[in-house]
Design an enzyme around this catalytic site. Sequence first.
Site, PDB file in Angstrom:
ATOM      1  N   SER A   1       0.841  -1.195   0.000  1.00 14.94           N
ATOM      2  CA  SER A   1       0.000   0.000   0.000  1.00 14.94           C
ATOM      3  C   SER A   1       0.874   1.242   0.000  1.00 14.94           C
ATOM      4  O   SER A   1       2.060   1.191   0.335  1.00 14.94           O
ATOM      5  CB  SER A   1      -0.899   0.025   1.238  1.00 14.94           C
ATOM      6  OG  SER A   1      -0.165   0.442   2.384  1.00 14.94           O
ATOM      7  N   ASP A   2       0.299   2.379  -0.375  1.00 10.85           N
ATOM      8  CA  ASP A   2       0.994   3.634  -0.148  1.00 10.85           C
ATOM      9  C   ASP A   2       0.884   3.971   1.342  1.00 10.85           C
ATOM     10  O   ASP A   2       0.210   3.289   2.114  1.00 10.85           O
ATOM     11  CB  ASP A   2       0.404   4.737  -1.032  1.00 10.85           C
ATOM     12  CG  ASP A   2       1.415   5.824  -1.361  1.00 10.85           C
ATOM     13  OD1 ASP A   2       2.375   6.008  -0.584  1.00 10.85           O
ATOM     14  OD2 ASP A   2       1.263   6.495  -2.398  1.00 10.85           O
ATOM     15  N   TRP A   3       1.571   5.049   1.726  1.00  4.44           N
ATOM     16  CA  TRP A   3       1.686   5.432   3.141  1.00  4.44           C
ATOM     17  C   TRP A   3       0.297   5.563   3.782  1.00  4.44           C
ATOM     18  O   TRP A   3      -0.496   6.410   3.404  1.00  4.44           O
ATOM     19  CB  TRP A   3       2.447   6.753   3.232  1.00  4.44           C
ATOM     20  CG  TRP A   3       2.690   7.240   4.631  1.00  4.44           C
ATOM     21  CD1 TRP A   3       1.753   7.686   5.512  1.00  4.44           C
ATOM     22  CD2 TRP A   3       3.949   7.334   5.297  1.00  4.44           C
ATOM     23  NE1 TRP A   3       2.342   8.065   6.688  1.00  4.44           N
ATOM     24  CE2 TRP A   3       3.696   7.862   6.590  1.00  4.44           C
ATOM     25  CE3 TRP A   3       5.264   7.052   4.937  1.00  4.44           C
ATOM     26  CZ2 TRP A   3       4.718   8.094   7.520  1.00  4.44           C
ATOM     27  CZ3 TRP A   3       6.276   7.278   5.857  1.00  4.44           C
ATOM     28  CH2 TRP A   3       6.011   7.784   7.121  1.00  4.44           C
TER      29      TRP A   3
ATOM     30  N   ALA B   1      -2.326   4.086   3.385  1.00  9.46           N
ATOM     31  CA  ALA B   1      -3.492   3.997   2.506  1.00  9.46           C
ATOM     32  C   ALA B   1      -4.517   3.004   3.033  1.00  9.46           C
ATOM     33  O   ALA B   1      -5.714   3.153   2.765  1.00  9.46           O
ATOM     34  CB  ALA B   1      -3.050   3.610   1.090  1.00  9.46           C
TER      35      ALA B   1
END
Length: 805
Positions: free
Chosen positions: A329-331, A333
């Site tokens: 995942s992104d930060w 997310a």
Amino acid sequence: MPASSLNTFSIRCSHRIIGSKLEDMIVYTLRRSSVCIVLSIVLSIVLSVALLAQTTSMRVSSGPVRGVDDPTLNTRVESILRRMTVEEKVGQLVQYSAGQPTGPGTGRTDYDDMIARGQIGSLFNVVDPHEINRYQKIAMEKSRLHIPILFGLDVIHGFKTEFPIPLGLASTWDPSIVEKASHVAAMEASADGIRWTFSPMVDIARDARWGRMAEGAGEDPFLGSAMAAAYVRGYQGTRLDAPDSIAACVKHYVGYGAAEAGRDYNTTEISEHTLRQFYLPPFHAAVEAGTASLMSAFNSLNGVPSTANPFTLKQILRKEWGFHGLVVSDWNAVGELISHGIAADGATAARKAFLAGVDMDMVSSLYHDHLQQIVGSGQATTAELDEAVRHLLRVKLALGLFDHPFVDEDAAPKALYHPDSIALAQTAAERSFVLLKNSSGPGGPLLPLATAPLNIAVIGPLGDDSSYPEGAPQGAGPRVSLPAALAQRVGEGHVSRFKGVGILDGTDEGIASAVAGAQKADIVVLTLGESPDMSGEAASRAHLGLPGRQQELLEAIVHTGKPVVLILFSGRPLTVPWAFEHVPAVLAAWLPGIAGGPALARTLFGEVNPSGKLVVSWPRSVGQEPLYYNALNTGRPAGDVDLTRPPTDIVSRYVSRYIDEQNAPQFPFGYGGSYTTFTYGATIISTQHLSASALNKGIAAQANEAAMTVEADVTNTGSRAGEEVVQLYIQLRGTSVTEPVRMLKGFRTVAIPPGETKKVKFELKPEAFAIWNGRNEFAAEPAKLKVWISPDSARGSAAEAEIIP
């Protein structure tokens, strides 16, 4: 010369590569016992050193790329997986930042204890080799199964040797430069212990308001795909376990670049047809190139957050494309699924992200907090958990982390700032500059500057170092400012420096001082634009003009009557119509990196002939955004209506237009000037009839043969040698869905001496004529076809053909 068909630029050499099967077996056997971990590491080192002498001159032969798809990894993956507890499996899917944050964090600091318990699979933002080894030692000596930590970092356009920003690198239209630059970044980062980069960003960007346009390759899926594959090849090489290779992470999957109003993290609405035709191809190209990982995006896509979207993460990525690597995942997310509104609590957010196909949770800690219970309660199966862990283990094994978990702290600094790396960064910068304007005056065009001694005033807030406008910190590498590089050519006494204004502020006194300095000079080099933190993540802009009082400074300097060269530093196109009307020479330098000063000096004096081309349409005003060349024609195209004037009658009003601005950009996609001139001959095609049936058979068979050859003569009509990026576009009409007015299908850089002509030839394979049709199937259809070989997306004369059933 670089072309749209590209080959791997280099072959890697490593003493790790030739480690024998016997070594692998011995090390693996020893590692099964926790009491023997130290012995296994020592044995691995001894065997490697014994082989070093015979490997220093070896090169890996070209052949299949060894990465996460390597079938020889399967046995070790399953052996490790069988011995893992559910808690340890979950731990491998947990990632935290132990350094500089790029978003809200968890507040956790107990990483040492968590690593010892096998509760962390990856850390990022740790850049000190000693600290990396300290964490890794805990994993390798104190955790039960001795599974190494994977260390990651945002290595975007270089690790220490700073290259132009990705938008600038893409403006070279040379994937081989991108590949080489990525290799340098991988070499430096891996020597420091970083084995995973959250790069490349391959989002299609059509809106200059969006700050992350700076991190990508622009608005076109064909060019973006070429650049995406080049980044992956450069980072990963032919073997991920080579010491100068790192795992790529292609981001942000998917549609992130279509954020509404250009506002970062905002909602996106993209039809499946548009998604497949424009936004997915660069990701697919990266997967085909062997990327080890992808990152799910922050945005919602058609109402479903990308981090909880099984259609994109499972159906397309896993089933259609056959991707076997890791999805992270992104930060935070996963945590942000609560804010999106599809999860009421952390447990629900973790469950939805995991079941949708996100293997690793970056920072939110929700997998750590809830995933074991989710599996235990039957909301997710053990088989699903095992599959996610397989993806992570494949990356770690492919990188050789089990065999070489530690970094040589003494050797790490020796990999940084190699002279060859600095030279490559300078070449990349020189090739990235786009000459936007170079008007002719009484003595001809202003650029290149005459070699005779000149008194040059360098004015503006970005004249010293566009990467560090307030001064480079210690350890930023060898840097030569633009004034110093100019002084090397004309003498220190002939170069003066005036800041004039700051990037966001300024005084009347500062402007007056700069004007006085300009009046004493023979020529002014005006350095204006954005600071680095005005583009990138969380840097959307509603106004795209010069910030602060820079416009005032610009006009004051131009009004002195002195010849002015304007250098624009930015991470996006800037709307500066006054400058394009009144300044004789304008160069887009983007943010050129560590060697920007010398690269600019060489370009200004004609030692380098600019060859960069725009990869984004340059707007006249912010109201035109989003703006892109490969738009649809609409039912009421403006046609021959004069859009430079307000509408005056029914004919000029009721078309797709603005009443107060032109439709056309200031400069079109693909545009870029030169110190010489080029003319294009007619576009010649090998056939005027193609068969959709035959094309589809070729697509199904993945045929390598060309369905059509296209050629044109390109002549250098000037007095200087130059390189020209020759571009090929097509248009299809009469199809089941509306197709763009033009689509890029090829590009090639050719070097042409003055007065000479070169025949530039392209071969178009069957897939070049296929579209995503009304059923979202990739196929060729009967259509009317136009083909252009041209210098940009707005010029050229077309050849016409027909695709029959």
